[in-house]
Scaffold this active site. Structure first.
Site, PDB file in Angstrom:
ATOM      1  N   TRP A 136      32.589  15.899  55.006  1.00 16.98           N
ATOM      2  CA  TRP A 136      32.477  15.467  56.197  1.00 16.98           C
ATOM      3  C   TRP A 136      33.165  14.569  56.044  1.00 16.98           C
ATOM      4  CZ3 TRP A 136      31.363  11.501  58.907  1.00 16.98           C
ATOM      5  CH2 TRP A 136      31.877  11.679  60.240  1.00 16.98           C
ATOM      6  N   LYS A 148      25.231  23.555  57.673  1.00 20.53           N
ATOM      7  CA  LYS A 148      25.902  24.487  56.463  1.00 20.53           C
ATOM      8  C   LYS A 148      26.948  24.556  57.255  1.00 20.53           C
ATOM      9  CE  LYS A 148      23.760  27.671  58.472  1.00 20.53           C
ATOM     10  NZ  LYS A 148      22.079  27.723  59.254  1.00 20.53           N
ATOM     11  N   ALA A 161      20.011  34.279  66.285  1.00 23.47           N
ATOM     12  CA  ALA A 161      19.102  34.202  64.826  1.00 23.47           C
ATOM     13  C   ALA A 161      17.962  34.437  65.106  1.00 23.47           C
ATOM     14  CB  ALA A 161      19.881  32.435  64.120  1.00 23.47           C
ATOM     15  N   THR A 212      30.094  22.598  58.166  1.00 20.51           N
ATOM     16  CA  THR A 212      30.491  21.923  57.579  1.00 20.51           C
ATOM     17  C   THR A 212      30.253  21.966  55.695  1.00 20.51           C
ATOM     18  OG1 THR A 212      28.939  19.911  57.145  1.00 20.51           O
ATOM     19  CG2 THR A 212      30.227  19.832  59.040  1.00 20.51           C
ATOM     20  N   LYS A 233      22.633  20.776  72.029  1.00 20.33           N
ATOM     21  CA  LYS A 233      22.658  21.215  70.356  1.00 20.33           C
ATOM     22  C   LYS A 233      24.256  20.703  70.254  1.00 20.33           C
ATOM     23  CE  LYS A 233      23.554  24.872  67.029  1.00 20.33           C
ATOM     24  NZ  LYS A 233      25.085  25.193  67.418  1.00 20.33           N
ATOM     25  N   PHE A 241      24.724  11.779  52.314  1.00 19.56           N
ATOM     26  CA  PHE A 241      24.617  10.333  53.464  1.00 19.56           C
ATOM     27  C   PHE A 241      24.598   8.963  52.326  1.00 19.56           C
ATOM     28  CE2 PHE A 241      23.528  13.911  55.914  1.00 19.56           C
ATOM     29  CZ  PHE A 241      23.792  13.065  57.716  1.00 19.56           C
ATOM     30  N   ARG A 274      30.365  31.975  63.647  1.00 16.84           N
ATOM     31  CA  ARG A 274      29.881  32.719  64.434  1.00 16.84           C
ATOM     32  C   ARG A 274      30.809  31.632  64.932  1.00 16.84           C
ATOM     33  NH1 ARG A 274      24.161  31.052  63.434  1.00 16.84           N
ATOM     34  NH2 ARG A 274      25.388  29.233  62.259  1.00 16.84           N
ATOM     35  N   PHE A 301      20.435  29.799  60.763  1.00 19.65           N
ATOM     36  CA  PHE A 301      18.809  28.954  60.545  1.00 19.65           C
ATOM     37  C   PHE A 301      18.759  28.833  59.443  1.00 19.65           C
ATOM     38  CE2 PHE A 301      16.350  30.997  63.865  1.00 19.65           C
ATOM     39  CZ  PHE A 301      17.136  30.817  65.383  1.00 19.65           C
TER      40      PHE A 301
END
Lengths: 578, 578
Positions: free
Chosen positions: B432, B94, B296, B96, B128, B404, B117, B324
């Site tokens: 990415w 999200k 969140a 990226t 994380k 991917f 954020r 989220f």
């Protein structure tokens, strides 16, 4: 764009601050009367190129570590220590004298920087207030410096608490190091006065939250991370010292060093930017390095070595201060900081006020405005002893008497009389009211004293046994008759020597209010006994702490804390900070 | 100058870091391949004058509140919301996508800023990692942003903990407010993952330390101060909201608001600088406002209103993200943030990956590399529902499929097939690997969608009863069959309505991993029951929190935390951050 719905009951324009105005007599208002120079201009006074400054807004910057490495081999300026008599409620003015003397030296043509500790948020919101000087002897921007400044204390707190979290996390995931949860010395920290956190139990609430154990919070400035931060000469040494901290014992009584928790790299990453000395300015634009600020009881109480060493390579004179009275602050400055960092002060200033000497002479706070030369003579015994002590270190001394309107010529003469046979001059200073112009005579004498070849010696050699070091400080500096080691303390000293820590200096945690261990015993007591109840190792900071009484490492707030008076006015200016 | 004596056993050159090198495939190494522009140049892209920027070094700045007031009446740009499917261990991307879309919009000539954020230290040292994007879609300087950044989280933590200290101090000095020490809702915070602090007892150790009581620490981002910080449109509103927070009950069950503790002015003073939005840049020099970051679950999970509103007055397009999956993040963004701040998104992007859709379709993590278009069709039900939900808010939607290498054309077609009847396009994106160039088609469509007149509507009106709001969210967004209010929760909702809080929006604290309250129930469950165990009032933030399960407000560290891999290399560069 829709109109916001009134979900939140906004109660109108700034209802909490409409009645709040900056007091025109406050330090904040006085500081606001001058326009600070751009920080690049301040740095240029010391020949610092703009690209060596990492700016935090227009008036604060950090000095890059690359630049500090570049200047490492330069010749060094003269280091001037400002210290004081035993503090009383009458006030002395050590920080204002440091700033005023720095300004005065610049006024008389000496290229000078000052080095100060950076304030902690706790006292700011408590009883003490800020720590940026006062009157016309302030460092600016005072609100910024007193609040978050460049974030150093937050970085130190985060690094400290990361290690705390890693300790409990290690125990949670199996405790491979066999840490004894009853013997974890590493507490947690917060940069506030918060007595409820002094003694706590953590890990409650069931298995998901870990193993319940006793714990506590110190104020951030009491962290060994802060002590190390202020003693390390390089980032590399910072890392090595952090690794060596002893944080706990194993069930088999082995020591657990911080490095065993595997978070040292992260701690250094958290501290990397903070470790760069902060540059600000006095109201008269004297460059001021304000960096680090360890507790003055369980630690050494002076600004960072990296700031002092950098300043000495950039200025001809560097004026710095040590915490508390000279028996604690100066002794630690000389026997710990100077010993570890290879510094040698060229001169020292002992700060006193007529008012404070009268209090040492037995006068009550309410009667200080009345002339009483006799009480001054009596109380000047405190000053005289601090002066003699500085001379024991081989450092030339001058006395700065911070002027109050109630001082009389007879009282000032009384001070001079008490010190006459020591060959020490007394200068009445008025930098609080007049800035550097009020301390020029002091500056001239400091310059003269500092021109003499250094005779500096530490009080005791490294090789002296730890108990001998404690005794030496007690007899030579505190003029105690005896040292009473508790059985615990005596055993611990033996253990530490057996473990190879015998050549460390000793950091005395004693009340600042008396030469003795009794805070009520003012002036110049002799023959008292210094009780050493407990001994702690600060293996990373590189000293052994001797605790002589209850040592407060987490202050409380008063019934009406300063926090009640601080505000942001309608223009966004912070008021109520003192 | 004397030579330093060897008090501290320095163990040689950087022994802890010699073996540490920056991984050339890491995000840090990729970020280091570009030279950031001076922050003034980044600001100039949005017409921000240099004197409106308060610099933190060369590449970070805060936008002055004076300038924000100046631009208040400007027309606003288009707000683009980036949200996502329900997260799985396969990853979505999200952040990226937010960054890549911002860069792509600038590439196609649309003046664009992104709003994100700011990261918390806790997850950085936990499992994380950081929160600055990845690959060629990153904001820089990534190490600075992930660590202390400009100190906002520290400021929020200090403001929060000052109030905590004032509460215990008030009780200590006589408890004039008659606070019930069993009913203090205001905990303490630290910006770390530290499970041992979740449940603690404070005030132990005797009368000098206060009254023992149960307490706990949340991570700083879970503080109501953070939620308020991210919803206030001005410093004045910030102060008013802080004042209104409910921190405790009295013995007589009356509410105690934060303002009763008299420290609001100090809290605002601590937050004043932090409240200015931070400006940084993407790797392609797109201006990025990175400011605030509330939890969140118990809060709304999006960056500050003041940053979003400022960005909208400076750029034609503002791309932002919500925490989220869309059931939580987007719903709160729309029903709480947009409702309170008067914002209306012009378009939304739902981010998914073929891999993640396969997981929703029942494929295990190890088998994701195998082509399985059938599983994609199955799992795309999750995506389809999130898309339908966004359409319920009247917002045009497009799907970004983060590419991917293992994705096959058949799988991508499967996704398109599932969404065909909704009139929603799917764009395969490769930002990415390629930066903004990999998201240009997405950018073109976003620009086209955003040109349509806004049809945005919140899900429920203010006037709907609180229980009705919970039911509406459960049925419309979660597709639940029922809501089960615990007796406690039902009573509390009635109390809150009686007390005049009935018109507040509801903030659902539900697992992010499922539309249901069961984190194991992937994909698109229906007919489930949403249990509401507890209801909490966030009176300053202006919402009522409904807790549907165990809500974690203080994470723990994993057995091998990221903290073990972070280091500072011999050049002073921080490595190991991801």
């Amino acid at each position: 764009m829709t109109e916001p719905s009134v979900r939140f009951r906004h109660r109108g324009p700034r209802m909490h601050t409409t009645a709040r105005h900056i007091d025109p007599m406050s330090d904040a208002a006085i500081a606001a009367t001058v326009t600070p120079e751009p920080i690049e201009a301040v740095g240029a006074r010391l020949g610092i190129p703009a690209d060596a400054l990492y700016r935090y807004g227009p008036h604060k910057a950090k000095l890059s570590l690359d630049f500090i490495r570049e200047i490492e081999d330069r010749p060094t300026g003269k280091l001037i220590l400002v210290t004081a008599i035993s503090p009383t409620p009458a006030g002395e003015g050590k920080t204002t004298t440091t700033i005023g003397l720095g300004d005065a030296l610049n006024r008389i043509g000496a290229k000078t920087a000052v080095c100060l500790r950076e304030p902690s948020l706790g006292p700011c919101f408590g009883a003490k207030g800020g720590a940026t000087g006062g009157g016309r002897a302030q460092i600016v921007p005072m609100q910024d410096i007193n609040l978050h400044f460049t974030g150093d204390l937050h970085a130190i707190g985060a690094a400290h608490n990361l290690l705390s979290a890693l300790i409990d996390n290690h125990i949670y995931w199996g405790n491979a190091l066999d840490i004894d949860t009853r013997r974890i010395a590493w507490k947690r920290v917060v940069d506030l006065n918060d007595r409820a956190l002094r003694s706590i139990v953590v890990g409650l609430g069931g298995p998901a939250n870990g193993f319940p154990r006793e714990d506590g919070f110190d104020i951030t400035v009491a962290s060994e991370v802060m002590a190390i931060f202020c003693l390390a000469k390089s980032l590399e040494e910072l890392e090595d010292r952090l690794s060596q901290m002893v944080v706990a014992q194993t069930r088999a009584k082995g020591i657990v060093r911080a490095e065993a928790l595997k978070g040292i790299g992260s701690m250094v990453a958290l501290l990397r930017d903070a470790f760069q000395p902060n540059l600000v300015q006095t109201m008269e634009h004297t460059p001021a390095f304000v960096h680090g600020g360890p507790f003055a009881n369980i630690a050494h109480g002076c600004n960072s070595v990296i700031a002092t060493r950098s300043a000495l390579r950039l200025a001809d004179y560097v004026v710095t201060e040590a915490g508390f009275g000279a028996d604690l602050g100066a002794e630690k400055f000389l026997d710990i900081k100077c010993r570890q960092a290879g510094l040698a002060p060229a001169a020292s200033v002992v700060v006193a006020t007529v008012r404070a000497l009268k209090m040492h002479g037995g006068v009550g706070l309410k009667d200080l405005v009345k002339e009483d030369a006799g009480a001054v003579v009596l109380g000047a015994a405190n000053l005289r002893r601090h002066v003699e002590n500085m001379q024991k270190f081989g450092i030339p001394v001058v006395v700065a008497l911070n002027r109050f309107l109630s001082d009389t010529p007879a009282e000032v003469d009384a001070v001079r009389g008490v010190l006459a046979d020591l060959g020490v001059n007394v200068h009445v200073c008025s930098h609080w009211a007049e800035g550097g112009a009020g301390a020029e005579a002091l500056a001239e004498e400091v310059k003269m004293l500092a021109a003499r070849p250094s005779q500096f010696r530490t009080l005791y050699p490294d090789a002296m046994p730890l108990a001998g070091k404690i005794e030496t400080i007690a007899r030579e500096i505190y003029r105690a008759g005896d040292v009473a080691l508790s059985p615990d303390a005596a055993r611990r000293l033996t253990e530490l020597e057996a473990a190879g820590f015998g050549d460390l200096p000793v950091c005395m945690a004693k009340t600042q209010y008396s030469f003795s261990a009794d805070p009520k015993l003012r002036n110049a007591p002799t023959g008292h006994t210094i009780p050493v109840r407990e001994v702690r190792l600060s293996a990373g900071a590189g000293f052994v702490v001797a605790l002589t009484g209850d040592v407060m490492t987490m202050p409380g707030l008063p019934s009406v804390p300063a926090a009640e008076h601080i505000f942001v006015d309608a223009d966004g200016v912070i008021g109520g900070l003192s």
